[in-house]
Design an enzyme around this catalytic site. Sequence first.
Site, PDB file in Angstrom:
ATOM      1  N   GLU A 183       4.738  -2.869  10.039  1.00 25.82           N
ATOM      2  CA  GLU A 183       3.430  -2.316   9.649  1.00 25.82           C
ATOM      3  C   GLU A 183       3.182  -2.580   8.160  1.00 25.82           C
ATOM      4  O   GLU A 183       2.079  -2.912   7.758  1.00 25.82           O
ATOM      5  CB  GLU A 183       3.389  -0.799   9.900  1.00 25.82           C
ATOM      6  CG  GLU A 183       3.454  -0.398  11.355  1.00 25.82           C
ATOM      7  CD  GLU A 183       2.139  -0.602  12.101  1.00 25.82           C
ATOM      8  OE1 GLU A 183       1.437  -1.603  11.855  1.00 25.82           O
ATOM      9  OE2 GLU A 183       1.843   0.239  12.973  1.00 25.82           O
TER      10      GLU A 183
ATOM     11  N   THR B   9      -6.600  -1.992   9.033  1.00 28.35           N
ATOM     12  CA  THR B   9      -5.862  -0.755   8.732  1.00 28.35           C
ATOM     13  C   THR B   9      -5.827  -0.498   7.221  1.00 28.35           C
ATOM     14  O   THR B   9      -6.012   0.637   6.769  1.00 28.35           O
ATOM     15  CB  THR B   9      -4.428  -0.815   9.311  1.00 28.35           C
ATOM     16  OG1 THR B   9      -4.547  -1.059  10.715  1.00 28.35           O
ATOM     17  CG2 THR B   9      -3.676   0.489   9.112  1.00 28.35           C
TER      18      THR B   9
HETATM   19  N1  HSE Z   1      -1.814   6.579  10.825  1.00 27.38           N
HETATM   20  C1  HSE Z   1      -2.336   5.264  10.618  1.00 27.38           C
HETATM   21  C2  HSE Z   1      -3.715   5.376  10.000  1.00 27.38           C
HETATM   22  C3  HSE Z   1      -2.425   4.554  11.927  1.00 27.38           C
HETATM   23  O1  HSE Z   1      -4.516   6.174  10.492  1.00 27.38           O
HETATM   24  O2  HSE Z   1      -3.996   4.673   9.032  1.00 27.38           O
HETATM   25  C4  HSE Z   1      -2.995   3.175  11.814  1.00 27.38           C
HETATM   26  O3  HSE Z   1      -3.031   2.624  13.114  1.00 27.38           O
END
Ligand code: HSE
Length: 304
Positions: free
Chosen positions: A132, A184
Amino acid sequence: MTIKQLKVYSPASIANLGPGFDVFGVALDGLGDKVSVKRVSEPGVRVIMKGYEADQIPVKAQLNSAGAVMEAALSRLSEPGGVVMEIEKGIPPGKGMGSSGASAAGAAVAAVKLLGLTLPQRELVKLAAQGEAAVAGSAHADNVSASLLGGFILVGDGYDVMRMDIPDIGFVVVVPDVRYENKTKMARELLPKTVNLKDAVRNIGYASRMAAAVAMKDPVMFGRSICDSVIEPYRAGMIPNFHLVKLAALQAGAYGCSISGGGPSVFAVGEEPAELGKAMIEAFGDTPAEAYITRPTNLGTRVV
Ligand code: HSE
């Protein structure tokens, strides 16, 4: 005997689930990525992408969530040689269904088995979260933990993850046809640096109720705990008609509805997920959208 090649399946996931930003995640049934790996004598990691929108995903290992994980795993070995990995995407990338996380989780499990590493759960989660970090600029572990372990997960400090079985209930994830570069990363940059106390208290209340609902195997209370005053208001603007879509889901009988992970997908929980999906697609108006009818799964990444 040394394993020379293997294939794993890793499920999609929804992160945050409303009140649990970067903490909660749930694995989804019927949607997932497959990661096949093979030990080769050439050094380094070669990534081959196949399947759903595979052409959108970089094959350079450092820029690919699975490739980055495998590189990190290989760097722990002193032996020469490399790995060829083929990733078959079953999860739409960049939509908030834990696509990069599933590939990263798949790569972590495949790497451990292929390279003969012994890692405690915390280290496995940390390894997967490196995927990630490579693609989203942050090593959040909610999606990767749900994909790795299945069920409902709570991410603690230092990748200390708790996992519980999740009670069965209908889920729909509606994916609007909108695209953002580095989604993201962008969705995280929308968030404020500080949080209003009243909103924080409200989220803590709902997050506590959600964890209790899972422990008490109460799917209705689980769905009714999908409320978020901290993150959703800042990300709503990246989703066309978000407020109308959410209202449509609730009016169609959803127990709860919010943004799926970093968006732009919106998920809802209820007894009739197909009906919820129909109402939500209609509320997206001119923006074409696709509904994935699914359920939570208690199965995580496994060899297939
Ligand atoms: N928790 C992360 C966000 C998940 O909301 O940025 C991203 O898929």
